[in-house]
Motif scaffolding. Sequence first.
Motif, PDB file in Angstrom:
ATOM      1  N   LEU A   1       0.837  -1.201   0.000  1.00 18.37           N
ATOM      2  CA  LEU A   1       0.000   0.000   0.000  1.00 18.37           C
ATOM      3  C   LEU A   1       0.871   1.250   0.000  1.00 18.37           C
ATOM      4  O   LEU A   1       0.568   2.222  -0.696  1.00 18.37           O
ATOM      5  CB  LEU A   1      -0.940  -0.006   1.206  1.00 18.37           C
ATOM      6  CG  LEU A   1      -1.849   1.226   1.345  1.00 18.37           C
ATOM      7  CD1 LEU A   1      -2.742   1.394   0.113  1.00 18.37           C
ATOM      8  CD2 LEU A   1      -2.690   1.119   2.611  1.00 18.37           C
ATOM      9  N   ASP A   2       1.962   1.249   0.742  1.00 21.57           N
ATOM     10  CA  ASP A   2       2.888   2.386   0.736  1.00 21.57           C
ATOM     11  C   ASP A   2       3.418   2.629  -0.677  1.00 21.57           C
ATOM     12  O   ASP A   2       3.503   3.779  -1.121  1.00 21.57           O
ATOM     13  CB  ASP A   2       4.066   2.143   1.685  1.00 21.57           C
ATOM     14  CG  ASP A   2       3.668   2.116   3.143  1.00 21.57           C
ATOM     15  OD1 ASP A   2       2.714   2.812   3.529  1.00 21.57           O
ATOM     16  OD2 ASP A   2       4.325   1.375   3.906  1.00 21.57           O
ATOM     17  N   CYS A   3       3.780   1.567  -1.372  1.00 21.32           N
ATOM     18  CA  CYS A   3       4.279   1.702  -2.748  1.00 21.32           C
ATOM     19  C   CYS A   3       3.208   2.301  -3.640  1.00 21.32           C
ATOM     20  O   CYS A   3       3.480   3.208  -4.443  1.00 21.32           O
ATOM     21  CB  CYS A   3       4.716   0.343  -3.300  1.00 21.32           C
ATOM     22  SG  CYS A   3       6.148  -0.358  -2.471  1.00 21.32           S
ATOM     23  N   TRP A   4       1.990   1.813  -3.507  1.00 26.89           N
ATOM     24  CA  TRP A   4       0.880   2.332  -4.307  1.00 26.89           C
ATOM     25  C   TRP A   4       0.650   3.811  -4.011  1.00 26.89           C
ATOM     26  O   TRP A   4       0.437   4.612  -4.919  1.00 26.89           O
ATOM     27  CB  TRP A   4      -0.383   1.511  -4.029  1.00 26.89           C
ATOM     28  CG  TRP A   4      -1.551   1.992  -4.825  1.00 26.89           C
ATOM     29  CD1 TRP A   4      -1.876   1.642  -6.106  1.00 26.89           C
ATOM     30  CD2 TRP A   4      -2.533   2.934  -4.393  1.00 26.89           C
ATOM     31  NE1 TRP A   4      -3.008   2.323  -6.493  1.00 26.89           N
ATOM     32  CE2 TRP A   4      -3.432   3.119  -5.461  1.00 26.89           C
ATOM     33  CE3 TRP A   4      -2.733   3.638  -3.215  1.00 26.89           C
ATOM     34  CZ2 TRP A   4      -4.523   3.979  -5.380  1.00 26.89           C
ATOM     35  CZ3 TRP A   4      -3.812   4.498  -3.129  1.00 26.89           C
ATOM     36  CH2 TRP A   4      -4.696   4.661  -4.200  1.00 26.89           C
ATOM     37  N   ARG A   5       0.719   4.187  -2.724  1.00 30.10           N
ATOM     38  CA  ARG A   5       0.519   5.588  -2.333  1.00 30.10           C
ATOM     39  C   ARG A   5       1.567   6.496  -2.968  1.00 30.10           C
ATOM     40  O   ARG A   5       1.261   7.610  -3.388  1.00 30.10           O
ATOM     41  CB  ARG A   5       0.549   5.728  -0.811  1.00 30.10           C
ATOM     42  CG  ARG A   5      -0.698   5.208  -0.134  1.00 30.10           C
ATOM     43  CD  ARG A   5      -0.669   5.399   1.392  1.00 30.10           C
ATOM     44  NE  ARG A   5      -0.471   6.800   1.714  1.00 30.10           N
ATOM     45  CZ  ARG A   5       0.538   7.267   2.468  1.00 30.10           C
ATOM     46  NH1 ARG A   5       1.436   6.444   2.963  1.00 30.10           N
ATOM     47  NH2 ARG A   5       0.643   8.541   2.712  1.00 30.10           N
ATOM     48  N   VAL A   6       2.820   6.039  -3.035  1.00 29.36           N
ATOM     49  CA  VAL A   6       3.881   6.816  -3.677  1.00 29.36           C
ATOM     50  C   VAL A   6       3.534   7.071  -5.136  1.00 29.36           C
ATOM     51  O   VAL A   6       3.576   8.214  -5.613  1.00 29.36           O
ATOM     52  CB  VAL A   6       5.246   6.086  -3.580  1.00 29.36           C
ATOM     53  CG1 VAL A   6       6.273   6.708  -4.497  1.00 29.36           C
ATOM     54  CG2 VAL A   6       5.739   6.079  -2.152  1.00 29.36           C
ATOM     55  N   ALA A   7       3.190   6.016  -5.848  1.00 28.90           N
ATOM     56  CA  ALA A   7       2.897   6.152  -7.278  1.00 28.90           C
ATOM     57  C   ALA A   7       1.676   7.006  -7.518  1.00 28.90           C
ATOM     58  O   ALA A   7       1.655   7.856  -8.420  1.00 28.90           O
ATOM     59  CB  ALA A   7       2.727   4.778  -7.908  1.00 28.90           C
ATOM     60  N   GLU A   8       0.646   6.823  -6.720  1.00 32.46           N
ATOM     61  CA  GLU A   8      -0.575   7.600  -6.870  1.00 32.46           C
ATOM     62  C   GLU A   8      -0.304   9.090  -6.614  1.00 32.46           C
ATOM     63  O   GLU A   8      -0.742   9.952  -7.371  1.00 32.46           O
ATOM     64  CB  GLU A   8      -1.644   7.080  -5.888  1.00 32.46           C
ATOM     65  CG  GLU A   8      -2.967   7.749  -5.986  1.00 32.46           C
ATOM     66  CD  GLU A   8      -3.689   7.477  -7.290  1.00 32.46           C
ATOM     67  OE1 GLU A   8      -4.594   8.263  -7.622  1.00 32.46           O
ATOM     68  OE2 GLU A   8      -3.360   6.494  -7.985  1.00 32.46           O
ATOM     69  N   ALA A   9       0.436   9.386  -5.560  1.00 30.35           N
ATOM     70  CA  ALA A   9       0.778  10.777  -5.248  1.00 30.35           C
ATOM     71  C   ALA A   9       1.630  11.387  -6.351  1.00 30.35           C
ATOM     72  O   ALA A   9       1.379  12.513  -6.784  1.00 30.35           O
ATOM     73  CB  ALA A   9       1.501  10.844  -3.907  1.00 30.35           C
ATOM     74  N   LEU A  10       2.612  10.659  -6.803  1.00 32.47           N
ATOM     75  CA  LEU A  10       3.493  11.167  -7.858  1.00 32.47           C
ATOM     76  C   LEU A  10       2.706  11.424  -9.136  1.00 32.47           C
ATOM     77  O   LEU A  10       2.887  12.449  -9.801  1.00 32.47           O
ATOM     78  CB  LEU A  10       4.627  10.184  -8.092  1.00 32.47           C
ATOM     79  CG  LEU A  10       5.782  10.673  -8.953  1.00 32.47           C
ATOM     80  CD1 LEU A  10       6.384  11.952  -8.430  1.00 32.47           C
ATOM     81  CD2 LEU A  10       6.846   9.583  -9.042  1.00 32.47           C
ATOM     82  N   SER A  11       1.820  10.520  -9.467  1.00 32.60           N
ATOM     83  CA  SER A  11       0.990  10.688 -10.662  1.00 32.60           C
ATOM     84  C   SER A  11       0.153  11.963 -10.559  1.00 32.60           C
ATOM     85  O   SER A  11       0.077  12.749 -11.519  1.00 32.60           O
ATOM     86  CB  SER A  11       0.095   9.469 -10.825  1.00 32.60           C
ATOM     87  OG  SER A  11      -0.702   9.593 -11.983  1.00 32.60           O
ATOM     88  N   ARG A  12      -0.461  12.196  -9.411  1.00 31.63           N
ATOM     89  CA  ARG A  12      -1.270  13.406  -9.196  1.00 31.63           C
ATOM     90  C   ARG A  12      -0.418  14.661  -9.313  1.00 31.63           C
ATOM     91  O   ARG A  12      -0.825  15.649  -9.918  1.00 31.63           O
ATOM     92  CB  ARG A  12      -1.912  13.369  -7.813  1.00 31.63           C
ATOM     93  CG  ARG A  12      -3.226  12.691  -7.742  1.00 31.63           C
ATOM     94  CD  ARG A  12      -3.982  13.017  -6.431  1.00 31.63           C
ATOM     95  NE  ARG A  12      -3.159  13.113  -5.245  1.00 31.63           N
ATOM     96  CZ  ARG A  12      -2.820  12.092  -4.463  1.00 31.63           C
ATOM     97  NH1 ARG A  12      -3.230  10.868  -4.748  1.00 31.63           N
ATOM     98  NH2 ARG A  12      -2.088  12.274  -3.385  1.00 31.63           N
ATOM     99  N   ARG A  13       0.760  14.626  -8.708  1.00 29.03           N
ATOM    100  CA  ARG A  13       1.598  15.834  -8.656  1.00 29.03           C
ATOM    101  C   ARG A  13       2.254  16.152  -9.993  1.00 29.03           C
ATOM    102  O   ARG A  13       2.607  17.301 -10.253  1.00 29.03           O
ATOM    103  CB  ARG A  13       2.657  15.700  -7.568  1.00 29.03           C
ATOM    104  CG  ARG A  13       2.091  15.455  -6.184  1.00 29.03           C
ATOM    105  CD  ARG A  13       1.047  16.471  -5.800  1.00 29.03           C
ATOM    106  NE  ARG A  13       0.377  16.073  -4.566  1.00 29.03           N
ATOM    107  CZ  ARG A  13      -0.710  16.657  -4.118  1.00 29.03           C
ATOM    108  NH1 ARG A  13      -1.271  17.645  -4.804  1.00 29.03           N
ATOM    109  NH2 ARG A  13      -1.286  16.253  -3.004  1.00 29.03           N
ATOM    110  N   LEU A  14       2.440  15.167 -10.830  1.00 29.99           N
ATOM    111  CA  LEU A  14       3.051  15.409 -12.148  1.00 29.99           C
ATOM    112  C   LEU A  14       2.016  15.778 -13.206  1.00 29.99           C
ATOM    113  O   LEU A  14       2.382  16.235 -14.295  1.00 29.99           O
ATOM    114  CB  LEU A  14       3.834  14.187 -12.608  1.00 29.99           C
ATOM    115  CG  LEU A  14       5.059  13.832 -11.787  1.00 29.99           C
ATOM    116  CD1 LEU A  14       5.706  12.572 -12.321  1.00 29.99           C
ATOM    117  CD2 LEU A  14       6.059  14.981 -11.767  1.00 29.99           C
ATOM    118  N   ALA A  15       0.727  15.568 -12.897  1.00 27.37           N
ATOM    119  CA  ALA A  15      -0.342  15.848 -13.871  1.00 27.37           C
ATOM    120  C   ALA A  15      -0.494  17.331 -14.120  1.00 27.37           C
ATOM    121  O   ALA A  15      -0.164  18.172 -13.352  1.00 27.37           O
ATOM    122  CB  ALA A  15      -1.642  15.250 -13.383  1.00 27.37           C
TER     123      ALA A  15
END
Length: 104
Positions: free
Chosen positions: A90-104
């Motif tokens: 879940l921590d790994c998923w949270r990193v990717a999800e946050a990064l995806s949002r912030r790079l959009a």
Amino acid sequence: GMDALRARSLRLTGYLRELLDEVAAEAPPGSIEIVTPRDAAHHGCQLSVRFTRDIHEIAAILRDLDGVIADTRNPDIIRFAPVPLYSSYLDCWRVAEALSRRLA
């Protein structure tokens, strides 16, 4: 033991790499690149990711708004490390999800 920790480390890091590959595929071309070797024999639990945007700004936003702790290396690398003793999928998923949002 150490063998179990290394196996978990490889699974977590592999999962995070898959997620970050998806983030990179959705980001503008060339804006994010995983520079850690793919061969597990040539890396530990961290993934070094190169960015074209300001890494200090990205890392601060991820930390302050998403609770993602990452490490920066000038001039353009952010390191993400799913540590096998206490990080989860879940921590790994949270990193990717946050990064995806912030790079959009």
